[in-house]
Design a protein around this motif. Structure first.
Motif, PDB file in Angstrom:
ATOM      1  N   GLY A  33      29.052  52.986  31.529  1.00  0.00           N
ATOM      2  CA  GLY A  33      28.388  51.792  30.999  1.00  0.00           C
ATOM      3  C   GLY A  33      28.777  50.561  31.802  1.00  0.00           C
ATOM      4  N   SER A  34      30.041  50.501  32.206  1.00  0.00           N
ATOM      5  CA  SER A  34      30.476  49.378  33.029  1.00  0.00           C
ATOM      6  C   SER A  34      29.830  49.468  34.415  1.00  0.00           C
ATOM      7  N   ALA A  35      29.799  50.683  34.953  1.00  0.00           N
ATOM      8  CA  ALA A  35      29.320  50.859  36.323  1.00  0.00           C
ATOM      9  C   ALA A  35      27.808  50.641  36.445  1.00  0.00           C
ATOM     10  N   ILE A  36      27.050  51.215  35.525  1.00  0.00           N
ATOM     11  CA  ILE A  36      25.589  51.113  35.629  1.00  0.00           C
ATOM     12  C   ILE A  36      25.163  49.719  35.169  1.00  0.00           C
ATOM     13  N   GLY A  37      24.588  48.976  36.084  1.00  0.00           N
ATOM     14  CA  GLY A  37      24.218  47.600  35.718  1.00  0.00           C
ATOM     15  C   GLY A  37      23.181  47.055  36.676  1.00  0.00           C
ATOM     16  N   LEU A  38      23.165  45.745  36.778  1.00  0.00           N
ATOM     17  CA  LEU A  38      22.160  45.105  37.631  1.00  0.00           C
ATOM     18  C   LEU A  38      22.293  45.545  39.083  1.00  0.00           C
ATOM     19  N   GLY A  39      23.525  45.829  39.493  1.00  0.00           N
ATOM     20  CA  GLY A  39      23.756  46.277  40.868  1.00  0.00           C
ATOM     21  C   GLY A  39      22.931  47.503  41.201  1.00  0.00           C
ATOM     22  N   ASN A  40      22.781  48.410  40.224  1.00  0.00           N
ATOM     23  CA  ASN A  40      22.005  49.626  40.462  1.00  0.00           C
ATOM     24  C   ASN A  40      20.518  49.323  40.530  1.00  0.00           C
ATOM     25  N   ILE A  41      20.105  48.336  39.746  1.00  0.00           N
ATOM     26  CA  ILE A  41      18.667  48.132  39.601  1.00  0.00           C
ATOM     27  C   ILE A  41      18.110  47.150  40.615  1.00  0.00           C
ATOM     28  N   TYR A  99      28.553  34.464  35.178  1.00  0.00           N
ATOM     29  CA  TYR A  99      27.215  34.405  35.789  1.00  0.00           C
ATOM     30  C   TYR A  99      26.374  35.633  35.476  1.00  0.00           C
ATOM     31  N   TYR A 100      27.039  36.766  35.213  1.00  0.00           N
ATOM     32  CA  TYR A 100      26.299  37.983  34.847  1.00  0.00           C
ATOM     33  C   TYR A 100      25.527  37.730  33.553  1.00  0.00           C
ATOM     34  N   SER A 101      26.141  36.941  32.700  1.00  0.00           N
ATOM     35  CA  SER A 101      25.524  36.665  31.413  1.00  0.00           C
ATOM     36  C   SER A 101      24.261  35.799  31.538  1.00  0.00           C
ATOM     37  N   PHE A 160      31.630  49.421  45.738  1.00  0.00           N
ATOM     38  CA  PHE A 160      32.701  48.722  44.992  1.00  0.00           C
ATOM     39  C   PHE A 160      32.123  48.011  43.783  1.00  0.00           C
ATOM     40  N   PHE A 161      31.064  47.217  44.046  1.00  0.00           N
ATOM     41  CA  PHE A 161      30.506  46.419  42.952  1.00  0.00           C
ATOM     42  C   PHE A 161      29.896  47.330  41.899  1.00  0.00           C
ATOM     43  N   SER A 162      29.178  48.336  42.382  1.00  0.00           N
ATOM     44  CA  SER A 162      28.487  49.208  41.441  1.00  0.00           C
ATOM     45  C   SER A 162      29.473  49.985  40.574  1.00  0.00           C
ATOM     46  N   LEU A 163      30.617  50.352  41.143  1.00  0.00           N
ATOM     47  CA  LEU A 163      31.587  51.102  40.326  1.00  0.00           C
ATOM     48  C   LEU A 163      32.550  50.163  39.595  1.00  0.00           C
ATOM     49  N   SER A 164      32.268  48.873  39.630  1.00  0.00           N
ATOM     50  CA  SER A 164      33.070  47.872  38.904  1.00  0.00           C
ATOM     51  C   SER A 164      34.530  47.861  39.347  1.00  0.00           C
ATOM     52  N   LEU A 165      34.766  48.025  40.654  1.00  0.00           N
ATOM     53  CA  LEU A 165      36.160  48.093  41.124  1.00  0.00           C
ATOM     54  C   LEU A 165      36.748  46.722  41.428  1.00  0.00           C
ATOM     55  N   GLY A 166      38.063  46.663  41.445  1.00  0.00           N
ATOM     56  CA  GLY A 166      38.770  45.457  41.896  1.00  0.00           C
ATOM     57  C   GLY A 166      38.726  44.309  40.908  1.00  0.00           C
ATOM     58  N   MET A 167      38.234  44.541  39.709  1.00  0.00           N
ATOM     59  CA  MET A 167      38.120  43.439  38.743  1.00  0.00           C
ATOM     60  C   MET A 167      38.953  43.677  37.492  1.00  0.00           C
ATOM     61  N   GLY A 168      39.632  44.800  37.425  1.00  0.00           N
ATOM     62  CA  GLY A 168      40.466  45.058  36.258  1.00  0.00           C
ATOM     63  C   GLY A 168      39.725  45.741  35.112  1.00  0.00           C
ATOM     64  N   THR A 169      38.411  45.883  35.237  1.00  0.00           N
ATOM     65  CA  THR A 169      37.673  46.504  34.120  1.00  0.00           C
ATOM     66  C   THR A 169      38.048  47.981  33.974  1.00  0.00           C
ATOM     67  N   ILE A 170      38.154  48.659  35.114  1.00  0.00           N
ATOM     68  CA  ILE A 170      38.502  50.087  35.064  1.00  0.00           C
ATOM     69  C   ILE A 170      39.945  50.230  34.566  1.00  0.00           C
ATOM     70  N   MET A 187      30.133  44.037  28.586  1.00  0.00           N
ATOM     71  CA  MET A 187      31.184  44.383  27.615  1.00  0.00           C
ATOM     72  C   MET A 187      32.508  44.636  28.329  1.00  0.00           C
ATOM     73  N   SER A 188      32.436  45.365  29.461  1.00  0.00           N
ATOM     74  CA  SER A 188      33.692  45.696  30.158  1.00  0.00           C
ATOM     75  C   SER A 188      34.320  44.443  30.745  1.00  0.00           C
ATOM     76  N   LEU A 189      33.483  43.489  31.145  1.00  0.00           N
ATOM     77  CA  LEU A 189      34.016  42.253  31.713  1.00  0.00           C
ATOM     78  C   LEU A 189      34.685  41.407  30.628  1.00  0.00           C
ATOM     79  N   LEU A 190      34.056  41.336  29.474  1.00  0.00           N
ATOM     80  CA  LEU A 190      34.648  40.561  28.368  1.00  0.00           C
ATOM     81  C   LEU A 190      35.949  41.192  27.891  1.00  0.00           C
TER      82      LEU A 190
HETATM   83  N1  PHE Z   1      28.988  47.553  38.078  1.00  0.00           N
HETATM   84  C1  PHE Z   1      28.147  46.530  37.534  1.00  0.00           C
HETATM   85  C2  PHE Z   1      26.762  46.610  38.166  1.00  0.00           C
HETATM   86  O1  PHE Z   1      26.473  47.459  38.939  1.00  0.00           O
HETATM   87  C3  PHE Z   1      28.708  45.158  37.735  1.00  0.00           C
HETATM   88  C4  PHE Z   1      30.124  44.993  37.302  1.00  0.00           C
HETATM   89  C5  PHE Z   1      31.079  44.670  38.237  1.00  0.00           C
HETATM   90  C6  PHE Z   1      30.490  45.201  36.000  1.00  0.00           C
HETATM   91  C7  PHE Z   1      32.389  44.586  37.867  1.00  0.00           C
HETATM   92  C8  PHE Z   1      31.825  45.101  35.626  1.00  0.00           C
HETATM   93  C9  PHE Z   1      32.766  44.786  36.569  1.00  0.00           C
HETATM   94  O2  PHE Z   1      25.933  45.807  37.881  1.00  0.00           O
END
Ligand code: PHE
Length: 455
Positions: free
Chosen positions: A20-28, A103-105, A224-234, A326-329
């Motif tokens: 859920g964290s990984a699949i997001g706007l980055g994928n679309i 900004y994602y919001s 990296f962005f798509s898998l939500s890495l480097g931000m502490g969410t994982i 949700m994962s960011l919050l």
């Molecule tokens: N992985 C999310 C996306 O692909 C973005 C995201 C990045 C979410 C980092 C949480 C942490 O859109």
């Protein structure tokens, strides 16, 4: 077990939350375009290689720290390495998810507005040119986007305030399967459109023209962005993974679902774009200008479908954005609960307020504040650039250096193999450890420099 005592109930819950964290706007809105831009199938191949050999070890590092430390970004460093100064660095890692959350919001709010407009049948009522123009009209207005930003953030904070399993876990377990169904529905529709084959060709052609280090850098940045890495969410989600759960399998499944979704999204979007005779683009204009144009121009084909397709599409975007948000919050919420001893409810609403305030200038940067720029970037773009081009790499570097150089090797093994009980890890461990310790940090630094040079 996390210090707060909360955890995901089972493997499905863990994987749904991570996916859920990984699949997001980055994928679309980025992946489909990048495939076409960077040589089609060749880019997908690079992307997969980067995900498995670079992103996955970083994913493991974040997961190992989170589960071992049993806490969030700062407290986990402290718990594992009480005398070191790492917890100060860990605190810095709070900055990245806070910026991204804000900004994602804004984009989440736009999707909410577009979903409401789709329900009203707006995109089938207006001319294609009008449908495209709606974006600049809507975003240049100060109030409407701010209202949607507030609503989007509010929905997310409400879910997070309900708890790790009762809120985050429960919603992800329901939303992720729905997301896959929605994207497959759009894909079937998109492929049935006249002229869609050109979009398929755009995605599957193998083109060596762009092959080179630029493709590798682009593929890695995207993974990296798509898998939500480097931000502490994982890291934070992993602190809620029980000791008998399997970190390597959870990581592999997350990569699998995230990549599968990204590829499905590409085949759902590009054939429709080409069928509308439009040049593909990336970012907000793809989702909020090009696609509405196409939805509107298709109303002659079938009124029922041209009502339903935008609804399904913007619902998918909204759901994907909510589960990532949700994962960011949760990173900030977890920090306030564990380090400041607040209740979950209070913590999540404080994070909501921070996001609301920081997000406001991002939202207004498409309207009244559009002239406030730095290096030709507006506030929204500055947030995005500093988080996904600078801080994300810094975070990934910190996490891998900590695992490779600060944690005891036996503890790393213990986490990856569940105290030695996962026999398959035994043979893989030494090469993986070497890889995390020596290779990944160098790759991350190189990538960071390359990314900056290219941007
Ligand atoms: N992985 C999310 C996306 O692909 C973005 C995201 C990045 C979410 C980092 C949480 C942490 O859109």
């Amino acid at each position: 077990m996390s210090t707060s005592g909360e955890h995901f109930s089972n493997r499905f819950s863990v994987v749904a939350a991570l996916a859920g964290s990984a699949i997001g706007l980055g994928n679309i809105w980025r992946f489909p375009y990048m495939i076409g831009e960077y040589g089609g199938a060749l880019f997908v191949l690079f992307y997969l290689l980067c995900s498995v050999f670079i992103a996955l070890p970083i994913f493991f590092s974040e997961s190992i720290i989170g589960r071992r430390g049993g806490s969030g970004v700062q407290a986990s460093f402290q718990a594992i390495n009480p005398k070191g100064k790492w917890s100060v660095i860990g605190l810095l890692c709070l900055l990245t998810p806070t910026l991204v959350m804000s900004y994602y919001s804004i984009v989440g709010g736009w999707s909410l507005d577009y979903l409401i407009k789709s329900f009203e049948g707006y995109f089938m009522k207006v001319q294609p040119a009008e449908a495209t123009k709606y974006f600049s009209r809507f975003t240049s207005n100060p109030w409407a986007p701010l209202l949607m930003h507030t609503a989007f953030l509010g929905i997310t904070a409400l879910i997070v305030s309900k708890g790790v399993e009762k809120g985050i876990g429960r919603i992800n377990k329901r939303v992720i399967p729905v997301l896959f169904v929605l994207i497959v529905l759009i894909l079937v529709y998109s492929l049935s459109l006249p002229g869609s084959k050109a979009g398929v060709d755009y995605l599957v052609k193998v083109d060596f023209k762009n092959a080179g280090v630029g493709v590798v850098a682009a593929a890695m940045g995207q993974s990296f962005f798509s898998l939500s890495l480097g931000m502490g969410t994982i890291l934070v989600y992993s602190s809620y993974i029980k000791k008998n759960e399997n970190i390597p399998v959870s990581g592999l499944l997350t990569v699998l679902f995230d990549t599968a979704f990204a590829i499905l999204a590409a085949f759902a979007i590009m054939p429709a774009v080409f069928s509308g005779g439009i040049e593909p683009s990336a970012g907000p204009s793809l989702v909020f200008e090009t696609l509405p144009y196409i939805f509107s121009s298709m109303r002659g084909l079938s009124p029922a479908l041209s009502y339903c397709v935008p609804v399904v599409f913007f619902l998918a975007i909204l759901l994907a954005a909510v589960t990532s948000e949700m994962s960011l919050l949760e990173v900030g919420t977890n920090y306030l609960i564990e380090s400041k001893h607040m209740s979950r409810k209070k913590a999540s609403w404080i994070v909501f307020l921070v996001g609301l305030l920081l997000g406001a200038p991002c939202s207004l940067s498409f309207g009244p504040l559009r002239d406030i720029t730095l290096f030709k970037k507006n506030v929204f773009e500055i947030f995005d650039f500093s988080a996904s081009n600078v801080l994300m790499f810094a975070g990934a570097l910190v996490f891998t250096l900590f695992v490779g150089w600060r944690m005891k090797k036996s503890d790393v093994y213990d986490e990856l193999s569940n105290g030695g009980s996962l026999k398959g890890i035994k043979k893989l461990f030494n090469p993986l450890y070497f890889w995390i310790k020596y290779v990944i940090p160098v790759v991350v630094v190189l990538l960071f420099v390359l990314n900056l040079a290219m941007s």
